[in-house]
Design a protein around this motif. Structure first.
Motif, PDB file in Angstrom:
ATOM      1  N   SER A 192       0.819  -1.201   0.000  1.00 19.83           N
ATOM      2  CA  SER A 192       0.000   0.000   0.000  1.00 19.83           C
ATOM      3  C   SER A 192       0.859   1.260   0.000  1.00 19.83           C
ATOM      4  O   SER A 192       0.523   2.250  -0.672  1.00 19.83           O
ATOM      5  CB  SER A 192      -0.928  -0.004   1.217  1.00 19.83           C
ATOM      6  OG  SER A 192      -1.718   1.166   1.259  1.00 19.83           O
ATOM      7  N   ARG A 193       1.964   1.256   0.743  1.00 18.43           N
ATOM      8  CA  ARG A 193       2.853   2.420   0.753  1.00 18.43           C
ATOM      9  C   ARG A 193       3.426   2.682  -0.632  1.00 18.43           C
ATOM     10  O   ARG A 193       3.615   3.831  -1.036  1.00 18.43           O
ATOM     11  CB  ARG A 193       3.969   2.223   1.778  1.00 18.43           C
ATOM     12  CG  ARG A 193       3.496   2.318   3.226  1.00 18.43           C
ATOM     13  CD  ARG A 193       4.668   2.511   4.170  1.00 18.43           C
ATOM     14  NE  ARG A 193       5.548   1.359   4.189  1.00 18.43           N
ATOM     15  CZ  ARG A 193       5.431   0.340   5.024  1.00 18.43           C
ATOM     16  NH1 ARG A 193       4.440   0.312   5.901  1.00 18.43           N
ATOM     17  NH2 ARG A 193       6.280  -0.668   5.006  1.00 18.43           N
ATOM     18  N   GLY A 194       3.698   1.626  -1.363  1.00 19.02           N
ATOM     19  CA  GLY A 194       4.169   1.783  -2.737  1.00 19.02           C
ATOM     20  C   GLY A 194       3.110   2.429  -3.617  1.00 19.02           C
ATOM     21  O   GLY A 194       3.418   3.271  -4.479  1.00 19.02           O
ATOM     22  N   GLN A 195       1.840   2.057  -3.403  1.00 15.10           N
ATOM     23  CA  GLN A 195       0.750   2.671  -4.150  1.00 15.10           C
ATOM     24  C   GLN A 195       0.639   4.157  -3.844  1.00 15.10           C
ATOM     25  O   GLN A 195       0.403   4.973  -4.741  1.00 15.10           O
ATOM     26  CB  GLN A 195      -0.565   1.970  -3.809  1.00 15.10           C
ATOM     27  CG  GLN A 195      -0.674   0.543  -4.322  1.00 15.10           C
ATOM     28  CD  GLN A 195      -1.987  -0.105  -3.916  1.00 15.10           C
ATOM     29  OE1 GLN A 195      -2.557   0.199  -2.868  1.00 15.10           O
ATOM     30  NE2 GLN A 195      -2.476  -1.007  -4.742  1.00 15.10           N
ATOM     31  N   GLU A 196       0.806   4.517  -2.575  1.00  9.28           N
ATOM     32  CA  GLU A 196       0.727   5.929  -2.189  1.00  9.28           C
ATOM     33  C   GLU A 196       1.843   6.736  -2.841  1.00  9.28           C
ATOM     34  O   GLU A 196       1.623   7.872  -3.294  1.00  9.28           O
ATOM     35  CB  GLU A 196       0.803   6.055  -0.667  1.00  9.28           C
ATOM     36  CG  GLU A 196      -0.384   5.476   0.074  1.00  9.28           C
ATOM     37  CD  GLU A 196      -1.686   6.161  -0.286  1.00  9.28           C
ATOM     38  OE1 GLU A 196      -1.671   7.389  -0.506  1.00  9.28           O
ATOM     39  OE2 GLU A 196      -2.720   5.469  -0.365  1.00  9.28           O
ATOM     40  N   THR A 197       3.035   6.177  -2.915  1.00  5.98           N
ATOM     41  CA  THR A 197       4.153   6.880  -3.539  1.00  5.98           C
ATOM     42  C   THR A 197       3.896   7.094  -5.016  1.00  5.98           C
ATOM     43  O   THR A 197       4.147   8.190  -5.564  1.00  5.98           O
ATOM     44  CB  THR A 197       5.456   6.087  -3.338  1.00  5.98           C
ATOM     45  OG1 THR A 197       5.725   5.966  -1.939  1.00  5.98           O
ATOM     46  CG2 THR A 197       6.624   6.782  -4.017  1.00  5.98           C
ATOM     47  N   PRO A 232       9.474   7.961  12.265  1.00  6.45           N
ATOM     48  CA  PRO A 232       9.302   7.050  11.130  1.00  6.45           C
ATOM     49  C   PRO A 232       8.979   5.610  11.505  1.00  6.45           C
ATOM     50  O   PRO A 232       8.327   4.900  10.749  1.00  6.45           O
ATOM     51  CB  PRO A 232      10.646   7.137  10.395  1.00  6.45           C
ATOM     52  CG  PRO A 232      11.619   7.594  11.435  1.00  6.45           C
ATOM     53  CD  PRO A 232      10.843   8.492  12.343  1.00  6.45           C
ATOM     54  N   TYR A 233       9.443   5.152  12.694  1.00  2.54           N
ATOM     55  CA  TYR A 233       9.233   3.753  13.055  1.00  2.54           C
ATOM     56  C   TYR A 233       7.762   3.439  13.296  1.00  2.54           C
ATOM     57  O   TYR A 233       7.336   2.294  13.149  1.00  2.54           O
ATOM     58  CB  TYR A 233      10.054   3.399  14.294  1.00  2.54           C
ATOM     59  CG  TYR A 233      11.545   3.474  14.053  1.00  2.54           C
ATOM     60  CD1 TYR A 233      12.186   2.540  13.249  1.00  2.54           C
ATOM     61  CD2 TYR A 233      12.303   4.503  14.599  1.00  2.54           C
ATOM     62  CE1 TYR A 233      13.542   2.614  13.009  1.00  2.54           C
ATOM     63  CE2 TYR A 233      13.664   4.593  14.361  1.00  2.54           C
ATOM     64  CZ  TYR A 233      14.286   3.645  13.565  1.00  2.54           C
ATOM     65  OH  TYR A 233      15.628   3.735  13.315  1.00  2.54           O
ATOM     66  N   ALA A 238       2.169   1.025   8.843  1.00  3.78           N
ATOM     67  CA  ALA A 238       1.123   1.929   8.360  1.00  3.78           C
ATOM     68  C   ALA A 238       0.928   1.763   6.853  1.00  3.78           C
ATOM     69  O   ALA A 238       1.835   1.337   6.133  1.00  3.78           O
ATOM     70  CB  ALA A 238       1.485   3.376   8.685  1.00  3.78           C
ATOM     71  N   SER A 239      -0.266   2.095   6.385  1.00  2.00           N
ATOM     72  CA  SER A 239      -0.559   1.968   4.954  1.00  2.00           C
ATOM     73  C   SER A 239      -0.028   3.148   4.151  1.00  2.00           C
ATOM     74  O   SER A 239       0.043   3.079   2.928  1.00  2.00           O
ATOM     75  CB  SER A 239      -2.074   1.852   4.750  1.00  2.00           C
ATOM     76  OG  SER A 239      -2.737   3.002   5.265  1.00  2.00           O
ATOM     77  N   HIS A 240       0.350   4.243   4.852  1.00  7.46           N
ATOM     78  CA  HIS A 240       0.888   5.422   4.180  1.00  7.46           C
ATOM     79  C   HIS A 240       2.347   5.621   4.592  1.00  7.46           C
ATOM     80  O   HIS A 240       2.718   5.352   5.732  1.00  7.46           O
ATOM     81  CB  HIS A 240       0.076   6.673   4.546  1.00  7.46           C
ATOM     82  CG  HIS A 240      -1.272   6.711   3.896  1.00  7.46           C
ATOM     83  ND1 HIS A 240      -2.236   5.758   4.151  1.00  7.46           N
ATOM     84  CD2 HIS A 240      -1.828   7.583   3.013  1.00  7.46           C
ATOM     85  CE1 HIS A 240      -3.320   6.042   3.449  1.00  7.46           C
ATOM     86  NE2 HIS A 240      -3.099   7.136   2.757  1.00  7.46           N
ATOM     87  N   PRO A 241       3.173   6.142   3.682  1.00  4.81           N
ATOM     88  CA  PRO A 241       4.581   6.390   4.028  1.00  4.81           C
ATOM     89  C   PRO A 241       4.714   7.508   5.059  1.00  4.81           C
ATOM     90  O   PRO A 241       3.804   8.321   5.248  1.00  4.81           O
ATOM     91  CB  PRO A 241       5.205   6.806   2.687  1.00  4.81           C
ATOM     92  CG  PRO A 241       4.231   6.368   1.636  1.00  4.81           C
ATOM     93  CD  PRO A 241       2.883   6.425   2.269  1.00  4.81           C
ATOM     94  N   TYR A 242       5.845   7.553   5.705  1.00  6.73           N
ATOM     95  CA  TYR A 242       6.167   8.615   6.650  1.00  6.73           C
ATOM     96  C   TYR A 242       6.167   9.954   5.906  1.00  6.73           C
ATOM     97  O   TYR A 242       6.766  10.067   4.829  1.00  6.73           O
ATOM     98  CB  TYR A 242       7.530   8.330   7.265  1.00  6.73           C
ATOM     99  CG  TYR A 242       7.990   9.298   8.311  1.00  6.73           C
ATOM    100  CD1 TYR A 242       7.152   9.684   9.349  1.00  6.73           C
ATOM    101  CD2 TYR A 242       9.292   9.823   8.267  1.00  6.73           C
ATOM    102  CE1 TYR A 242       7.589  10.568  10.326  1.00  6.73           C
ATOM    103  CE2 TYR A 242       9.736  10.701   9.239  1.00  6.73           C
ATOM    104  CZ  TYR A 242       8.868  11.077  10.267  1.00  6.73           C
ATOM    105  OH  TYR A 242       9.298  11.952  11.232  1.00  6.73           O
ATOM    106  N   PRO A 243       5.493  10.986   6.436  1.00  5.89           N
ATOM    107  CA  PRO A 243       5.375  12.266   5.712  1.00  5.89           C
ATOM    108  C   PRO A 243       6.695  12.845   5.221  1.00  5.89           C
ATOM    109  O   PRO A 243       6.789  13.330   4.089  1.00  5.89           O
ATOM    110  CB  PRO A 243       4.707  13.186   6.742  1.00  5.89           C
ATOM    111  CG  PRO A 243       3.905  12.265   7.592  1.00  5.89           C
ATOM    112  CD  PRO A 243       4.710  11.011   7.687  1.00  5.89           C
TER     113      PRO A 243
END
Length: 274
Positions: A192-197, A232-233, A238-243
């Motif tokens: 999911s984090r890859g999708q957000e990026t 960040p940890y 989380a489904s979203h990356p660190y801001p």
């Protein structure tokens, strides 16, 4: 009389080290097998989604929650948002005429989301926290990026694959099934984090196409990072990356593409909620 210790053989109350080792080996093989099958199912889902016709996606709207915004004080803002999304969709997908719907929801968090049936939800809190029109454009373009990559369909398909896989192998009420679901769900957060990026980079490109510059691209994430004290940890699951990571990715791409950063456009009066 001297006591002589004797090894007890065949005691059912003492578990054999060999049996324990075999149990762990069997469990490891089972988990590894499930992960391999899960990866194969995920790749299959991604392949099917890529070939899925748009007509099928339109029929998926029945799976979206029905959202109505009958509050008259939001009507003007919603109309403005709808027009803005329509313009962005024409720029993003010039060869397509598929409509996207926008609704405003009352939510304490500044959030926007893309649901099945091309339904975009924007929270009242997000609208109240906007600092520029460019920031709004990036947020809406980000949601259009999810549709461009069909992330909503991929997420639904992969979640269904996890449920079917675990229920078939372990049963619905199995403790092992719950453990496997949680483990695979943790793997899904990375996906999911890859999708957000990817959606962020899509939004950046559309922001540049719309304004001719990329001012405001990271403004929302910068404010979010200032409000976040977890570090960040906390985002590992989380489904979203660190801001801050999202800001760096955007800034690196801006520098790579040599995109200009110009003056921000003020928020439209029509977006101010009464």
């Amino acid at each position: 009389m001297n006591y002589t210790h004797k090894n007890i053989e065949g005691n059912v109350n003492v578990s054999s080290p060999t049996l324990r080792r075999e149990l762990f080996v069997l469990l490891g093989i089972t988990v590894a097998g499930v992960v391999v099958i899960y990866i194969a199912l995920g790749l299959t889902v991604d392949l099917l989604v890529a070939w899925m016709p748009e007509g099928f996606e339109d029929r998926m709207s029945v799976l979206s929650p029905v959202v109505f915004d009958d509050k008259t004080e939001h009507g003007k803002a919603r109309g403005y948002l709808q027009g803005h999304v329509d313009n962005l969709a024409r720029e993003a997908f010039p060869d397509k005429k598929t409509p996207y719907r926008v609704h405003i929801i009352d939510d304490a968090k500044p959030n926007a989301m893309a649901l099945n049936g091309r339904l975009i939800l924007v929270s009242t809190t997000l609208l109240k926290e906007l600092r520029s029109q460019n920031e709004l454009t990036f947020v809406l373009a980000h949601e259009l990026g999810h549709y461009a990559h069909r992330d909503h369909l991929r997420a639904m398909g992969r979640s269904l694959a996890i449920m079917v896989l675990t229920a078939t192998i372990f049963g619905d009420n199995s403790t092992i099934s719950s453990f496997i679901v949680n483990s695979l769900s943790a793997m899904e957060t990375r996906y999911s984090r890859g999708q957000e990026t990817r959606a962020d980079l899509f939004a950046l490109e559309l922001l540049y196409k719309h304004y001719g510059h990329v001012a405001g691209a990271s403004d929302f994430f910068e404010r979010l990072s200032k409000q976040d004290s977890t570090g960040p940890y906390a985002y590992l699951l989380a489904s979203h990356p660190y801001p801050l990571h999202r800001i760096k990715t955007l800034n690196d791409h801006i520098k790579q593409m040599n995109y200009p950063v110009k003056k921000l456009t003020p928020v439209s009066e029509e977006l101010k909620l009464r």
